[in-house]
Design a protein around this motif. Structure first.
Motif, PDB file in Angstrom:
ATOM      1  N   GLN A 120      -0.294  12.595   3.636  1.00 41.26           N
ATOM      2  CA  GLN A 120      -0.529  13.757   4.575  1.00 41.26           C
ATOM      3  C   GLN A 120       0.365  13.587   5.936  1.00 41.26           C
ATOM      4  OE1 GLN A 120      -2.547  16.307   4.423  1.00 41.26           O
ATOM      5  NE2 GLN A 120      -3.557  15.651   2.436  1.00 41.26           N
ATOM      6  N   LEU A 121       0.592  12.345   6.309  1.00 44.11           N
ATOM      7  CA  LEU A 121       1.473  12.048   7.461  1.00 44.11           C
ATOM      8  C   LEU A 121       2.975  12.481   7.045  1.00 44.11           C
ATOM      9  CD1 LEU A 121       0.735  10.825  10.349  1.00 44.11           C
ATOM     10  CD2 LEU A 121       1.862   8.455   9.158  1.00 44.11           C
ATOM     11  N   LEU A 122       3.182  11.986   5.863  1.00 42.46           N
ATOM     12  CA  LEU A 122       4.593  12.517   5.567  1.00 42.46           C
ATOM     13  C   LEU A 122       4.948  13.896   5.540  1.00 42.46           C
ATOM     14  CD1 LEU A 122       5.231   9.586   2.816  1.00 42.46           C
ATOM     15  CD2 LEU A 122       6.459   9.913   4.968  1.00 42.46           C
ATOM     16  N   THR A 123       4.174  14.814   5.472  1.00 37.37           N
ATOM     17  CA  THR A 123       4.149  16.279   5.450  1.00 37.37           C
ATOM     18  C   THR A 123       4.254  16.704   6.676  1.00 37.37           C
ATOM     19  OG1 THR A 123       1.722  16.567   5.685  1.00 37.37           O
ATOM     20  CG2 THR A 123       2.457  16.439   3.433  1.00 37.37           C
ATOM     21  N   THR A 179       7.196   5.617  -0.782  1.00 31.82           N
ATOM     22  CA  THR A 179       8.422   5.677  -0.241  1.00 31.82           C
ATOM     23  C   THR A 179       9.491   5.374  -1.334  1.00 31.82           C
ATOM     24  OG1 THR A 179       7.985   3.415   0.760  1.00 31.82           O
ATOM     25  CG2 THR A 179       7.641   5.113   2.102  1.00 31.82           C
ATOM     26  N   TYR A 180       9.134   4.524  -2.382  1.00 31.63           N
ATOM     27  CA  TYR A 180      10.175   4.057  -3.414  1.00 31.63           C
ATOM     28  C   TYR A 180       9.860   4.675  -4.508  1.00 31.63           C
ATOM     29  CZ  TYR A 180      11.312   1.006   0.328  1.00 31.63           C
ATOM     30  OH  TYR A 180      11.704   0.310   1.470  1.00 31.63           O
ATOM     31  N   ARG A 181       9.928   5.994  -4.794  1.00 35.81           N
ATOM     32  CA  ARG A 181       9.069   6.627  -6.038  1.00 35.81           C
ATOM     33  C   ARG A 181      10.361   6.386  -7.297  1.00 35.81           C
ATOM     34  NH1 ARG A 181       6.745  11.338  -3.772  1.00 35.81           N
ATOM     35  NH2 ARG A 181       5.210  10.490  -2.735  1.00 35.81           N
ATOM     36  N   GLY A 237      10.312   8.981   4.927  1.00 36.50           N
ATOM     37  CA  GLY A 237      10.105   7.767   4.235  1.00 36.50           C
ATOM     38  C   GLY A 237      10.796   6.707   4.915  1.00 36.50           C
ATOM     39  N   GLU A 238      11.966   6.698   5.557  1.00 34.43           N
ATOM     40  CA  GLU A 238      12.750   5.907   6.151  1.00 34.43           C
ATOM     41  C   GLU A 238      11.944   5.387   7.393  1.00 34.43           C
ATOM     42  OE1 GLU A 238      17.052   4.634   6.109  1.00 34.43           O
ATOM     43  OE2 GLU A 238      16.022   5.652   4.734  1.00 34.43           O
ATOM     44  N   ASN A 288       0.777  -1.063   0.058  1.00 39.71           N
ATOM     45  CA  ASN A 288       0.083  -0.117   0.019  1.00 39.71           C
ATOM     46  C   ASN A 288       0.909   1.328   0.014  1.00 39.71           C
ATOM     47  OD1 ASN A 288      -2.165  -1.596   0.024  1.00 39.71           O
ATOM     48  ND2 ASN A 288      -2.862  -1.388   2.058  1.00 39.71           N
ATOM     49  N   VAL A 289       1.913   1.238   0.857  1.00 43.43           N
ATOM     50  CA  VAL A 289       2.585   2.519   0.847  1.00 43.43           C
ATOM     51  C   VAL A 289       3.909   2.415   0.022  1.00 43.43           C
ATOM     52  CG1 VAL A 289       1.623   3.241   2.988  1.00 43.43           C
ATOM     53  CG2 VAL A 289       3.776   1.932   2.950  1.00 43.43           C
TER      54      VAL A 289
END
Lengths: 409, 409, 409, 409
Positions: free
Chosen positions: D233-236, D100-102, D242-243, D95-96
């Motif tokens: 949102q959380l990553l903001t 994290t690995y774009r 990401g780690e 899902n995520v």
């Protein structure tokens, strides 16, 4: 009508009040509570939740009601109670229950309060159901309470089959289809009809075999005791009280244990499966009565005493005393030759299973591997165990009439 | 190597001597012999054969040998014995056995003869196996005989699981994977390793539950007794002798019963499921010792006497006396605390199951429905049963601690 | 009400007219007719009968009727037809059908006659059902005929699941619970409701996978062809006619084949699994149209011609020509965007499965192993096959997009 | 050796390097990562974890290696890779991942780093295995990489069967026993041996049926998209990168989403199953190429534009664009007539399944129920969809060749 696919009962039809209850946060919360708690540390596939179990119990209740020919408001009540029977559970199901509801009756009161005050109460009332009567059913009260919580309840029929499906242990495979068909009401009592002594026995046997293999597997008990100890520590942290804990789900509790300094080490051990070891594993005849009946505070005091004498940290000693063996199924009523009789009177198996259960009872003292011997020796002294102190766990624990050593220990 | 798909064990690999034996007429004949005989009149899905069962037993034997680390000629012998263990069976398996091998030991001798004289013997010898030693293994003799025919044999492990799969009755679902892994040889005896008391109990329990539900279901016993009676009639016909009968398969016997005047009525009743009814269904304590121990000729004489007194045709009375209850599994050996102990000493269940088995024992007298009462009354008198003569079957038979009345009666 | 335990659907309730029909010799006879005939020579566990299948079809019909809200006399008719749908089968099910009902429509007429003239007719009439209407339903006629015999019939749903259970091949595991729930009547046509294209496809796919793996497995076809040939021989014996044959069950036919000189060799080969081998296994594009469409007499003539040219006995050549590939499920109707559409129009899979089916079609010529090459060579010439004559079977037969060589060949 | 009981494969033996790896925090962490993420909102029994799946993959790898006759260091490498193949997964599995690995290849690098730097690396090295080579195997590189991650990998074989077991959807029941036995290496390529076109097809079909029914069920996709949006949102939030996210398990992420103001509303909706609704559900032919290929930033910009035009909060619009349909199994290699051929060339099904997959592709736009119409209308304009704007979702979404509307929507 909503159709839900279940891995155990295939299609489950959810309708009426159950349909409305399903969408409440109180019921959806059960998705976050595992059915078997720390058992998944022994059986890795056992990750099923109270949510799917509640659906299963609801489904079996519907089937039972249909066979019994019960309809209308009475059926609706039982269906609601079946779906809601576990909403009072805290995280990891039974695991922390003892911590939060020490006073007798508290659990029952809480379910009453929960059903009355949450949005569940509104849903029930909008379907002309009184929350209090539903809570009573969940507590096993009244004619139909026996179907929800009694010797022949649908709760047990679902969990035996479901736990077998998810652990892979075949012993829980009862013939629930048959049991449901044979339910009767005789003089207001729920009984199994003529010719079902053996069907009743099979239910008893399934529990008797699942118990040591799954529910009381030594590793499951050990990790459950560690979780309980950790949770007790957590309750000493200012921000937490029993109420908060009770409303958590497994995710909340796991992360809380990870986050607090006081519980981090327990949490690390549970997360990484680096568990304590058994220092003592004592049979019932080797344990003084006063120890078996020790209450929570006494148990904590004993742990501290053992720790002090063994010169280890207080958290390094866990004393795990199961309640005395009991076998409620022995009062299951079956029709024999036209008369209702308790199973215990009719079946020679009941007494034997009771004896087996007694012989499987074990008091456990757990500690980190490196201090195990020392802790074991002091525990024998402090608890006044009637066993030889040297290398206790090796000598006696190997007895193990249970399946302890086989799976993932 | 041949791969065979089995509905119970999935893929079965057949290799070496087993591969060669599989193609012999003696083994292929087992395709025509049903595993459970007349049980299919109760459980319509139970049409599996001795052939697939023999493959299953062979498969479990291979797995057990692998876990035990047994290889070479000894393993080959066990594999051959496992595949051949049922080749001595007559049509409908155990059903006619008693008729054809009345003298003690006869069955054993016959398997020796069969293995020596058929093409099976040639195959065995071409693989450096002596037919006599294989027959001995089948008789349970020697160190490895216990694996083929003993308290912990692979025969039982296969049939419990297979019969459960095909009848739909869940009680036979033992954990055979675990049992096979835990087999050990200690001082030449096959035992279950440490921590397996409960695994041994589960095997015992499975049989204890399958027995009244499936193997001794009243309708299965009744129709089996009818088949036996019909076959006895057949043996009085000139063309038939025990040898001929013994080499038949189910098809041969069914058609023979249909073809002969003397057996046509029995055959019609079995084919159309218009069975006799129980006139008597008496508990062990109500039957005199001398009746329980009656031999074949005495039994026939009693039938004739009952028939005469009831003024019905001789064929209208069938007396069905099961052998005394026994429980060979009680001698299963399990390692407990490092010492080998018989299960009966270790487990309180053994005694209880023995008691349950005794309480389920029933002597049956069967007759056509219309003369049932008359026959029942006279049977009480002739057999000196300690029960009230009037409407015997209704009063006592309803006791039924078994599942008699539930399925397809 | 009678409760029957089934290995596939668990408890089946049999009531009303079905209860009465169950006890008729016509229905009980189905216990003696295997569901899959010679398939058990490939999958040894596949010994289930038309009887248990008929019970399963009845059970699914009841479920479908409940979901469709159909009650009363109409429901009773469908239930009777479901239980009776196979009573017209001869021994080994479809295997001899072709022999006895060569003329079009004959089978249908026979079921009419059978229902009218046997005790089945009396039972039906005593429940106010007209035998003729039941026979029409069995033939798929009328609104509800589609449920008994059509693209979405309960017959198929039962046999796919049941055959998977008994062979151990997992491909037949459709979601019959879902299919039954989604049945609708739209303008008198039985369809699957909105959102079920994929459910319909899954049914199609299950058949497409079970077909080559089970139903048309080369060994099953080969032994079926041998059985057919043997039965044709039997019909040339004075005492036998089609009518007699048609009323036999498997036991009768097996023993008849064993008893007659003319068929003893075939019988021995089938009993001992010493089957003919494939001399030719030709794809559809390599076979002239006129051969594919050959009728029974032409086929016999071709066999004789090949035998003569190869200088082998007439019985040593069997020509096995399957009917042209067809896929009735392609006309299954599904609601898409509110409109009823045939599946073949909606799903790209239908065309692909049709192509796969065509690519799996094989004409077989079978003979004893020792004359296989000679027979193969002459067959190429006589049948004018577009393949190279030398070692035909080895070159082309290995193509095998089917699972031919894997199980028990 | 450790024996672990698994609900799918029964007993799994874990030995050697796998035994040591099992006890590492990196592998134990997989207990906290669900296999199917938000699919449990559709199928409530689907709560199995990456941990049990990893054990299953390890087990199948061992079986495959045994059949292939591979031993020694090469086998150890594959076993380690099988057990470790999912350790790089973040919470909620796939899902995520996308978040994290774009950058291309990042995931692969990360697994290399993870295996090298964690205690896993030490364990591997102490068993003479190089972490880099194990990471390469996990990435599907090398001769044996195909077995771990390729068209015929054991990963797929386990998850199809396991997901079927836990969801209750029968379509994943492939014959993995057969597939494993038929694996061969031909010229360094992993292929299925002669006669297995259909076995290969069955694997393809299982995925093709499980895909829309389970993996891409509209509600699973919708909730997965909500979870992705919340996690973005959380990553903001300052504390997260990401780690950190990548090392979380499900519990951590769930609680983090509950704890932060910015994600609380999403979290509440996911917890209480009060999901967004589909505003658009568009077929591939109705979506411009440039939209299908939109990258992450473009997608976010489109969402903002739609939200702005519809005058709703930015979080109220989620645009869900699946990647273009692909079917890697089409390159599965099968031996046909002695030559290795790609399945896509051999089987007409491949093309049909590809077409089916294309017809099931849907672009989704999701929003709260109350603004659904408005958002739908504006999305048509912004995305330049070739569909009629009014009530978009109702008109087109009902097409649904998938099973969308049936279960728990």
């Amino acid at each position: 009508m909503k159709i839900i696919k279940d891995s155990v009962h295939d299609h489950i039809e959810v309708d009426g009040v159950a349909r409305a209850l399903l969408d409440t946060p109180t019921v959806q919360r059960l998705r976050g509570i595992s059915q078997l708690g720390t058992v998944s540390l022994v059986y890795p596939s056992a990750n099923h939740t109270r949510f799917e179990h509640s659906l299963g119990v609801y489904h079996l209740a519907c089937t039972a009601l249909e066979h019994l020919g019960v309809e209308g408001i009475e059926a609706k009540r039982v269906q609601a109670a079946a779906l809601l029977h576990d909403v009072g559970h805290g995280p990891f199901s039974h695991n922390v229950e003892a911590l939060t509801y020490r006073e007798t009756g508290r659990y029952h009161d809480d379910v009453h309060e929960l059903l009355r005050e949450s949005e569940v109460g509104e849903v029930l009332e909008s379907h002309d159901l009184e929350p209090t009567r539903i809570a009573d059913l969940i507590a096993g009260e009244g004619r139909f309470g026996q179907l929800v919580s009694g010797e022949l309840d649908v709760d047990r029929m679902d969990y035996l089959v479901r736990d077998a499906h998810h652990t892979g242990v075949p012993y829980g495979t009862i013939d629930h289809g048959r049991l449901l068909r044979e339910l009767r009401f005789v003089d207001g009592e729920l009984v199994l009809g003529e010719g079902n002594v053996q069907a009743a026995e099979s239910l008893l046997i399934a529990r008797a075999l699942m118990n040591p293999t799954v529910y009381s597997h030594s590793v499951a008990r050990l990790s459950k005791a560690m979780l309980r100890q950790a949770t007790e520590q957590l309750l000493t942290v200012e921000a937490f009280d029993g109420e908060t804990l009770q409303r958590m789900d497994d995710h909340d509790l796991i992360v809380a244990l990870r986050s607090h300094e006081a519980t981090r080490e327990f949490s690390r051990r549970l997360d990484h499966r680096q568990l304590y070891k058994r220092a003592i594993w004592a049979e019932i005849d080797d344990v003084p009565e006063s120890i078996i009946d020790a209450d929570h505070d006494r148990r904590r005091a004993l742990e501290r005493e053992i720790a002090a004498r063994a010169a280890v940290d207080e958290k390094a000693v866990i004393l795990d005393i199961p309640s005395r063996p009991s076998m409620t199924e022995s009062t299951t009523r079956v029709v024999v030759n036209g008369a209702v009789r308790p199973l215990g009177q009719q079946s020679p198996l009941v007494e034997a299973l009771r004896a087996a259960q007694r012989s499987q009872w074990r008091l456990g003292v757990y500690s980190p591997a490196d201090v195990r011997e020392r802790v074991g020796r002091e525990a024998v002294a402090v608890l006044d165990l009637r066993i030889d102190g040297a290398l206790v766990s090796d000598v006696r624990s190997s007895l193990s009439t249970t399946l302890d050593e086989f799976y993932e220990n």
